[in-house]
Design a protein around this motif. Structure first.
Motif, mmCIF file in Angstrom:
data_model
loop_
_atom_site.group_PDB
_atom_site.id
_atom_site.type_symbol
_atom_site.label_atom_id
_atom_site.label_comp_id
_atom_site.label_asym_id
_atom_site.label_seq_id
_atom_site.Cartn_x
_atom_site.Cartn_y
_atom_site.Cartn_z
ATOM 1 N N LYS A 626 0.827 -1.199 0.000
ATOM 2 C CA LYS A 626 0.000 0.000 0.000
ATOM 3 C C LYS A 626 0.862 1.249 0.000
ATOM 4 O O LYS A 626 1.993 1.245 0.483
ATOM 5 C CB LYS A 626 -0.920 0.026 1.226
ATOM 6 N N TRP A 627 0.298 2.343 -0.549
ATOM 7 C CA TRP A 627 0.951 3.653 -0.479
ATOM 8 C C TRP A 627 0.492 4.351 0.802
ATOM 9 O O TRP A 627 -0.699 4.421 1.107
ATOM 10 C CB TRP A 627 0.569 4.509 -1.687
ATOM 11 N N LYS A 628 1.479 4.888 1.570
ATOM 12 C CA LYS A 628 1.189 5.563 2.826
ATOM 13 C C LYS A 628 1.820 6.949 2.804
ATOM 14 O O LYS A 628 2.984 7.103 2.424
ATOM 15 C CB LYS A 628 1.740 4.751 3.997
ATOM 16 N N TYR A 648 13.917 2.438 -0.404
ATOM 17 C CA TYR A 648 12.540 2.888 -0.258
ATOM 18 C C TYR A 648 11.965 3.285 -1.608
ATOM 19 O O TYR A 648 12.628 3.919 -2.434
ATOM 20 C CB TYR A 648 12.474 4.082 0.698
ATOM 21 N N LYS A 649 10.709 2.932 -1.806
ATOM 22 C CA LYS A 649 9.975 3.310 -3.010
ATOM 23 C C LYS A 649 9.076 4.493 -2.650
ATOM 24 O O LYS A 649 8.214 4.378 -1.765
ATOM 25 C CB LYS A 649 9.140 2.138 -3.526
ATOM 26 N N LEU A 650 9.286 5.644 -3.332
ATOM 27 C CA LEU A 650 8.600 6.885 -2.977
ATOM 28 C C LEU A 650 7.866 7.458 -4.175
ATOM 29 O O LEU A 650 8.168 7.152 -5.323
ATOM 30 C CB LEU A 650 9.614 7.909 -2.459
ATOM 31 N N VAL A 651 6.930 8.357 -3.871
ATOM 32 C CA VAL A 651 6.254 9.119 -4.905
ATOM 33 C C VAL A 651 5.838 10.462 -4.313
ATOM 34 O O VAL A 651 5.591 10.558 -3.104
ATOM 35 C CB VAL A 651 5.019 8.362 -5.462
ATOM 36 N N VAL A 652 5.811 11.487 -5.146
ATOM 37 C CA VAL A 652 5.324 12.805 -4.731
ATOM 38 C C VAL A 652 4.016 13.063 -5.466
ATOM 39 O O VAL A 652 3.946 12.925 -6.698
ATOM 40 C CB VAL A 652 6.353 13.907 -5.048
ATOM 41 N N ASN A 666 2.785 3.882 -9.978
ATOM 42 C CA ASN A 666 3.960 3.020 -10.135
ATOM 43 C C ASN A 666 4.917 3.554 -11.193
ATOM 44 O O ASN A 666 6.138 3.417 -11.074
ATOM 45 C CB ASN A 666 3.530 1.596 -10.484
ATOM 46 N N LYS A 667 4.366 4.174 -12.223
ATOM 47 C CA LYS A 667 5.215 4.748 -13.263
ATOM 48 C C LYS A 667 5.971 5.962 -12.736
ATOM 49 O O LYS A 667 7.127 6.206 -13.105
ATOM 50 C CB LYS A 667 4.359 5.133 -14.468
ATOM 51 N N ARG A 668 5.322 6.732 -11.868
ATOM 52 C CA ARG A 668 5.920 7.955 -11.337
ATOM 53 C C ARG A 668 6.886 7.680 -10.193
ATOM 54 O O ARG A 668 7.723 8.512 -9.852
ATOM 55 C CB ARG A 668 4.819 8.887 -10.843
ATOM 56 N N ALA A 669 6.774 6.495 -9.573
ATOM 57 C CA ALA A 669 7.539 6.200 -8.369
ATOM 58 C C ALA A 669 9.034 6.118 -8.652
ATOM 59 O O ALA A 669 9.467 5.855 -9.774
ATOM 60 C CB ALA A 669 7.055 4.892 -7.759
ATOM 61 N N PHE A 670 9.822 6.339 -7.605
ATOM 62 C CA PHE A 670 11.271 6.235 -7.715
ATOM 63 C C PHE A 670 11.792 5.615 -6.417
ATOM 64 O O PHE A 670 11.076 5.542 -5.411
ATOM 65 C CB PHE A 670 11.909 7.614 -7.946
ATOM 66 N N THR A 671 13.011 5.136 -6.446
ATOM 67 C CA THR A 671 13.579 4.508 -5.258
ATOM 68 C C THR A 671 14.794 5.291 -4.769
ATOM 69 O O THR A 671 15.505 5.919 -5.565
ATOM 70 C CB THR A 671 14.003 3.054 -5.532
ATOM 71 N N VAL A 672 15.013 5.250 -3.471
ATOM 72 C CA VAL A 672 16.219 5.810 -2.870
ATOM 73 C C VAL A 672 16.792 4.763 -1.927
ATOM 74 O O VAL A 672 16.049 3.963 -1.338
ATOM 75 C CB VAL A 672 15.934 7.118 -2.111
ATOM 76 N N THR A 673 18.088 4.774 -1.775
ATOM 77 C CA THR A 673 18.763 3.806 -0.902
ATOM 78 C C THR A 673 19.572 4.556 0.147
ATOM 79 O O THR A 673 20.366 5.448 -0.191
ATOM 80 C CB THR A 673 19.685 2.879 -1.713
ATOM 81 N N ILE A 674 19.372 4.192 1.403
ATOM 82 C CA ILE A 674 20.114 4.759 2.519
ATOM 83 C C ILE A 674 21.103 3.703 3.000
ATOM 84 O O ILE A 674 20.715 2.569 3.320
ATOM 85 C CB ILE A 674 19.186 5.159 3.679
#
Length: 676
Positions: A626-628, A648-652, A666-674
């Motif tokens: 789910k998106w939170k 993490y998979k994020l979206v604005v 899902n197309k707009r989403a992007f990932t970041v790694t910490i």
């Protein structure tokens, strides 16, 4: 997959170069009309009408009649001798006649870029290892002696060879076997990067441009002679094994070692000089993790086909294939059959191109030593039968028996003299063929009539050797009665075949900001594509392209446009617009924020673009399906510290008119790694 071992071509020994009983050349006595003609300039063909072209997986002549190239390799021009091997012990006229008499309708002639370069600058290499003799008591290779008593140079020898091939109904194409003249030059895997000293003393580095220039020059010089029907651009592009600085690759990049792009550029240059020449393109060794024989991997054609500006009607793909005697492979480690070879290697590597009727195939090299491993003979028979059943063109490796790991169709060649009925001494070449290799493996795969077994040539007028027929004779006298062994046995009407209509492609599109990107699959036989748009009820051409995609720009957002893509094949456009589609571009302003991210230690920073009419923005993350929402507000940036390590998979998102825009998350989403 382990790197594949490949042949080492044996250099000629000093003993092999000597002609028994030969004496120095006399400058008087006999002269050679062939050598004189060759020395006077380029060879000019009679009619110049034997050029071929492709439709789908087949090759056709000028009248639309199908042909089958069933030939053999004769190497030596690529070596330091600068001449076909065994001319040191056989007369050129005798050898070419015997080649034709055995049904070889095309010769693949390996050469080097160095050889062509010296021809191009007007200073051809001398030939080595051949001792022509015009003494009446021992007339040996007198066609290689000019009227002034000089021996022909390498280009004049090539012209004499073309003259002999024309005389006996044999066609030829050259193959760039190596950048420099080198008896083992095939081990070097790419078309550039070697250097040589030219005949004029200049140090020449073989760059991609030099390679292209020499082939384009050759195409221009010989465009009036349809004996030389094509150009195999590079023998066996492969990996760094053999001294190449990089692997040859196949993709859509501009990388200097991208064989697909280099072949496309070279094809453009050749076809600009001679639009009728066939362009033979070999594969690479590796593609997207899949290995193959050197020159054997054509998986990339499905994804990145070579598309010259003039279209694909002259393109022939040319893999090489060998058995376990050359190098043992996993697909031989079983009781292999045609089907297992297809499943394990052939189909995805090259056979799909023929099966899907995409382009013609010519197996540029196949062959091998007999009596060493029964599996080698088994493989030879299976490949032979597959080529016959599926009309795959081929050139057997090779005529010469001095190929170290394959041997040849010839076992030995010797020269002597005899006396004719008038008492004149005449030369005679004794040519001993490997009977088993020829009769069991090569002869069945030669193009010939079904019942009378007449060899079928590619010249419209000249019969192929003493037991052959010309192309015109075959289609006028034999095609509709007994037919040929083409496709494992075919009878045709022998009339000019009407061109098969080429269908226009199915088009899809992706909407952009005031634009749409049209995409379609490559159409076999397509020379060009045209994009049309319906304007005020009439179809209007937008542009022409050889690509399989096109961007329509300057469109009004939200407006419907009707567009179509049509094909040009055999010089004509298919003006059927029934494949048209309706396309609708997006607005020039995104409906959702476009975000960028940066990470410093355990701190995450986000920023994003503004969206017209947005009330507020949110940052959301994907968890447990789910998106939170993580944070929201009327700002264009967000910073989060002490973020736990992980990806993490994020979206604005943007809230417009009281509702969150959740389209294409899902197309707009992007990932970041910490990382910590």
């Amino acid at each position: 997959m382990n790197r594949f071992f490949k042949r080492m071509t044996a250099a000629a020994s000093i003993a092999a170069l000597a002609v028994s009983g030969a004496v120095p050349c006399f400058s008087a006595a006999l002269t050679s009309s062939a050598a004189t003609a060759a020395a006077s300039g380029r060879v000019v063909a009679d009619g110049n009408d034997d050029w071929l072209h492709a439709k789908g997986s087949r090759l056709y002549d000028k009248d639309g009649n199908e042909v089958w190239l069933t030939g053999a390799n004769w190497f030596g021009f690529n070596c330091t001798e600068c001449s076909p091997h065994y001319l040191w012990s056989g007369d050129i006229d005798d050898l070419v006649k015997d080649i034709a008499d055995h049904g070889v309708n095309v010769l693949r002639l390996p050469v080097s870029t160095e050889l062509l370069y010296n021809w191009m600058i007007g200073d051809p290499d001398p030939i080595k290892s051949i001792n022509p003799n015009n003494d009446p008591s021992y007339p040996f290779n007198i066609d290689l002696i000019k009227d002034n008593g000089e021996v022909v140079n390498s280009q004049e020898l090539f012209d004499v060879l073309l003259t002999k091939c024309k005389k006996y109904g044999v066609k030829c194409f050259i193959d760039i076997h190596s950048p420099e003249s080198n008896n083992s030059g095939h081990n070097y895997g790419i078309w550039y990067g070697k250097s040589f000293t030219a005949r004029n003393g200049k140090e020449v580095e073989v760059t991609t441009q030099v390679w292209i220039d020499t082939l384009a020059w050759c195409a221009d010089y010989y465009k009036g002679d349809d004996t030389l029907i094509g150009f195999d651009l590079k023998n066996e592009p492969h990996s760094t094994y053999g001294g190449g600085p990089v692997d040859a690759i196949w993709d859509n990049s501009d990388a200097p070692n991208n064989w697909k792009k280099a072949a496309e550029d070279c094809a453009d240059a050749i076809l600009a000089k001679n639009k009728n020449a066939l362009i033979l393109i070999e594969g690479v060794e590796g593609f997207e993790g899949h290995g193959a024989w050197w020159g054997g991997n054509l998986r990339g054609v499905a994804k990145y086909p070579v598309l010259p500006k003039a279209g694909t009607s002259q393109i022939v793909y040319s893999p090489h294939d060998y058995g376990p005697v050359v190098s043992d492979q996993p697909w031989f480690h079983k009781d292999f059959t045609e089907q297992t070879l297809l499943d394990d290697y052939w189909y995805d590597t090259w056979a799909y191109i023929n099966d899907k009727d995409m382009y013609p195939l010519l197996i540029g090299e196949w062959g091998g030593t007999l009596g060493v491993n029964p599996d080698n003979e088994k493989w030879l028979g299976l490949l032979r039968d597959y080529m016959i059943k599926h009309h795959i063109n081929h050139t057997f490796w090779c005529l010469n028996d001095d190929s170290g790991d394959t041997g040849g169709l010839w076992k030995d060649i010797s020269f002597g003299t005899t006396t004719d009925a008038s008492g004149k001494i005449v030369g005679k070449t004794n040519i001993n063929w490997d009977k088993t290799k020829y009769e069991d493996y090569y002869y069945p795969a030669i193009w010939k009539t079904q019942k009378t077994k007449k060899f079928i040539g590619l010249d419209h007028k000249v019969a192929l050797g003493k037991n052959g027929v010309s192309l015109n004779d075959f289609y006028s006298k034999y095609a509709s009665t007994e037919g040929s062994n083409l496709d494992n046995g075919t009878i045709v009407n022998g009339q000019q075949q009407p061109p098969t209509p080429v269908s226009n492609p199915t088009v899809t599109y992706t909407a952009g900001n005031g634009s749409v990107t049209l995409s379609w699959g490559a159409v076999s036989g397509a020379e060009m594509y045209a994009v049309y748009q319906k304007v005020n009820g009439s179809w209007t051409k937008v542009d022409e392209t050889t690509s399989t995609s096109y961007v329509l720009k300057n469109l009004k957002a939200g407006t419907n446009y009707e567009v179509a893509v049509i094909v040009k094949a055999d010089g004509s456009w298919n003006t059927d617009y029934s494949n048209s589609i309706i396309v609708t571009p997006d607005s020039g302003t995104p409906k959702y924020p476009v975000a960028t991210s940066s990470v410093q230690g355990d701190t995450l920073k986000l920023s994003w673009s503004a969206v017209d009419g947005a009330d507020k923005y949110c940052v959301a993350y994907y968890s447990a399906g789910k998106w939170k929402i993580l944070a929201q507000g009327n700002v264009l940036s967000y910073t989060k510290t002490k973020v736990p390590a992980g990806t993490y998979k994020l979206v604005v998102g943007a809230k417009i008119n009281g509702e969150w825009d959740i389209s294409n998350l899902n197309k707009r989403a992007f990932t970041v790694t910490i990382s910590k």
